[in-house]
Design a protein around this motif. Structure first.
Motif, PDB file in Angstrom:
ATOM      1  N   THR A  77       0.836  -1.202   0.000  1.00 51.42           N
ATOM      2  CA  THR A  77       0.000   0.000   0.000  1.00 51.42           C
ATOM      3  C   THR A  77       0.868   1.249   0.000  1.00 51.42           C
ATOM      4  N   GLU A  78       1.912   1.226   0.805  1.00 57.92           N
ATOM      5  CA  GLU A  78       2.847   2.363   0.828  1.00 57.92           C
ATOM      6  C   GLU A  78       3.430   2.613  -0.562  1.00 57.92           C
ATOM      7  N   GLY A  79       3.907   1.550  -1.210  1.00 61.05           N
ATOM      8  CA  GLY A  79       4.473   1.717  -2.540  1.00 61.05           C
ATOM      9  C   GLY A  79       3.450   2.131  -3.573  1.00 61.05           C
ATOM     10  N   PHE A  80       2.212   1.608  -3.451  1.00 51.60           N
ATOM     11  CA  PHE A  80       1.165   1.930  -4.416  1.00 51.60           C
ATOM     12  C   PHE A  80       0.796   3.408  -4.325  1.00 51.60           C
ATOM     13  N   VAL A  81       0.590   3.902  -3.111  1.00 53.18           N
ATOM     14  CA  VAL A  81       0.226   5.312  -2.938  1.00 53.18           C
ATOM     15  C   VAL A  81       1.370   6.215  -3.386  1.00 53.18           C
ATOM     16  N   ARG A  82       2.614   5.842  -3.080  1.00 51.40           N
ATOM     17  CA  ARG A  82       3.747   6.667  -3.504  1.00 51.40           C
ATOM     18  C   ARG A  82       3.847   6.728  -5.018  1.00 51.40           C
ATOM     19  N   SER A  83       3.581   5.607  -5.695  1.00 53.28           N
ATOM     20  CA  SER A  83       3.646   5.611  -7.162  1.00 53.28           C
ATOM     21  C   SER A  83       2.544   6.479  -7.760  1.00 53.28           C
ATOM     22  N   ILE A  84       1.355   6.456  -7.144  1.00 52.69           N
ATOM     23  CA  ILE A  84       0.257   7.295  -7.635  1.00 52.69           C
ATOM     24  C   ILE A  84       0.603   8.765  -7.495  1.00 52.69           C
ATOM     25  N   LEU A  85       1.134   9.136  -6.331  1.00 53.56           N
ATOM     26  CA  LEU A  85       1.498  10.543  -6.115  1.00 53.56           C
ATOM     27  C   LEU A  85       2.618  10.967  -7.052  1.00 53.56           C
ATOM     28  N   THR A  86       3.528  10.045  -7.391  1.00 53.52           N
ATOM     29  CA  THR A  86       4.604  10.366  -8.321  1.00 53.52           C
ATOM     30  C   THR A  86       4.070  10.590  -9.722  1.00 53.52           C
ATOM     31  N   VAL A  87       3.163   9.726 -10.175  1.00 55.65           N
ATOM     32  CA  VAL A  87       2.572   9.893 -11.504  1.00 55.65           C
ATOM     33  C   VAL A  87       1.767  11.187 -11.583  1.00 55.65           C
ATOM     34  N   MET A  88       1.098  11.537 -10.499  1.00 57.50           N
ATOM     35  CA  MET A  88       0.318  12.782 -10.466  1.00 57.50           C
ATOM     36  C   MET A  88       1.194  14.029 -10.399  1.00 57.50           C
ATOM     37  N   ARG A  89       2.484  13.846 -10.054  1.00 59.38           N
ATOM     38  CA  ARG A  89       3.387  14.977  -9.828  1.00 59.38           C
ATOM     39  C   ARG A  89       2.794  15.907  -8.773  1.00 59.38           C
ATOM     40  N   ALA A  90       2.272  15.273  -7.696  1.00 56.93           N
ATOM     41  CA  ALA A  90       1.612  16.051  -6.648  1.00 56.93           C
ATOM     42  C   ALA A  90       2.594  16.686  -5.688  1.00 56.93           C
ATOM     43  N   GLY A  91       3.841  16.227  -5.692  1.00 54.27           N
ATOM     44  CA  GLY A  91       4.814  16.773  -4.767  1.00 54.27           C
ATOM     45  C   GLY A  91       4.537  16.381  -3.326  1.00 54.27           C
ATOM     46  N   LEU A  92       3.870  15.243  -3.122  1.00 55.38           N
ATOM     47  CA  LEU A  92       3.527  14.769  -1.789  1.00 55.38           C
ATOM     48  C   LEU A  92       4.143  13.399  -1.557  1.00 55.38           C
ATOM     49  N   ASP A  93       4.391  13.087  -0.299  1.00 54.17           N
ATOM     50  CA  ASP A  93       4.929  11.782   0.052  1.00 54.17           C
ATOM     51  C   ASP A  93       3.802  10.900   0.577  1.00 54.17           C
ATOM     52  N   ALA A  94       4.015   9.580   0.576  1.00 48.66           N
ATOM     53  CA  ALA A  94       3.015   8.620   1.054  1.00 48.66           C
ATOM     54  C   ALA A  94       3.349   8.204   2.477  1.00 48.66           C
ATOM     55  N   PRO A  95       2.331   7.950   3.299  1.00 49.53           N
ATOM     56  CA  PRO A  95       2.603   7.434   4.656  1.00 49.53           C
ATOM     57  C   PRO A  95       3.264   6.067   4.580  1.00 49.53           C
ATOM     58  N   ASP A  96       4.249   5.832   5.420  1.00 53.67           N
ATOM     59  CA  ASP A  96       4.899   4.528   5.430  1.00 53.67           C
ATOM     60  C   ASP A  96       3.998   3.507   6.111  1.00 53.67           C
TER      61      ASP A  96
END
Length: 314
Positions: A79-98
């Motif tokens: 889940t951590e990796g999935f959310v981080r990849s989504i935020l990266t594709v969105m170029r949201a400039g946000l990090d995912a909770p570990d």
């Protein structure tokens, strides 16, 4: 399990809005994700200025990650990796909770299930089902060479006639259904016209709780139920017992509309088909938050479109 109703007596239904309902079913699989400007701004918690460790992620970020975990049935690390990849594709400039933060914060997460606005009087239908759960005690027993047994929890749901979840509670497997049913009646907002349940809820206290809300009770009495002989304990229950003896159990179910109890059974089927038949969290608070998030997911899918069915005369 085969149906206990003979095919001759089964009621057949036809969906009148099939085109709209079909588009809604397709939309339930839409994985388009976006973050509103308000969600982006609320993703990170600003420093509080107090001494000690500071929360970095807001409850919104934790709920979003745990919701994606439920829908896609992911372990916490994935889940951590999935959310981080989504935020990266969105170029949201946000990090995912570990994953550690997700596990810890879920134990104290207060989740509100968004109910859909009722289109008319609320007809409450309640029931319960079992969800398997492996906790710390079972895990420790296996780790140290013992025979860990899988435990069970009960998920109690209260739905309306359209299948929307209006009340829920997660309890131990040994809790009495009728006792929790009283809690669901009290937790339901708005005017309750009727309460439908199976014979496990045939108690005087359940009738009294529904009567306090001016609601009609549609509960088949147990096989050994008898009319009260020592004063009027529950006149509504006595009338139900008399009607069943006079009409017969099958005809009473048809006349009283007891067949609508299948709505809550359908809700459990959707829960176990979409979310799964087990609880992933190991802590009590995490399990309660998981069940609440799952109910919210199901309500949002129901909001996309509901079938409008009518009985077919044969």
């Amino acid at each position: 399990m085969k149906s206990r109703v003979h095919p001759t007596y089964k009621t057949h239904y036809r969906v009148g809005n099939w085109r709209v309902y079909e588009r809604a079913l397709v939309s339930r699989g839409d994985v388009t994700l976006w973050l509103s400007p308000g969600a982006r701004a609320a993703w990170i918690v600003p420093p509080s200025g107090r001494p000690g460790g500071q929360q970095r992620f807001s409850n919104l970020a934790i709920e979003t990650a745990l919701t994606l975990r439920l829908v896609f049935r992911l372990p916490l690390r994935q889940t951590e990796g999935f959310v981080r990849s989504i935020l990266t594709v969105m170029r949201a400039g946000l990090d995912a909770p570990d994953h550690t933060t997700l596990s810890r914060r879920s134990q104290r997460l207060d989740v509100t299930v968004g109910n859909l606005p009722a289109k008319g009087p609320l007809h409450l239908i309640v029931d319960s089902t079992g969800l398997s759960a492996v906790g710390e005690e079972e895990w420790a027993a296996v780790k140290h060479g013992g025979n860990g047994t899988r435990g069970w929890k009960k998920l109690h749901l209260g739905v309306d006639r359209s299948g929307v979840i209006v009340a829920h509670l997660l309890t131990e497997a040994t809790v009495d259904d009728a006792t929790v049913g009283i809690h669901l009646i009290g937790a339901t907002a708005g005017d309750v016209t009727s309460v439908t349940a199976d014979a496990a809820y045939d108690t005087v206290a359940f009738y009294e709780a529904a009567g306090a809300r001016d609601a009609q009770v549609v509960v088949p009495p147990t096989r050994t139920a008898k009319v009260s002989r020592r004063g009027p304990r529950s006149s509504a229950r006595d009338r139900t017992i008399t009607d069943v003896e006079r009409l017969g159990r099958r005809h009473w179910k048809k006349a009283s509309g007891y067949h609508r109890q299948a709505r809550v059974e359908n809700a459990f089927f959707r829960y176990k088909s979409i979310i799964g038949d087990r609880l992933r969290a190991r802590s009590r608070g995490g399990r309660e938050a998981e069940a609440s998030l799952a109910c919210r997911v199901l309500n949002r899918m129901t909001a996309l479109g509901r079938p409008e069915s009518s009985a077919i005369n044969r």
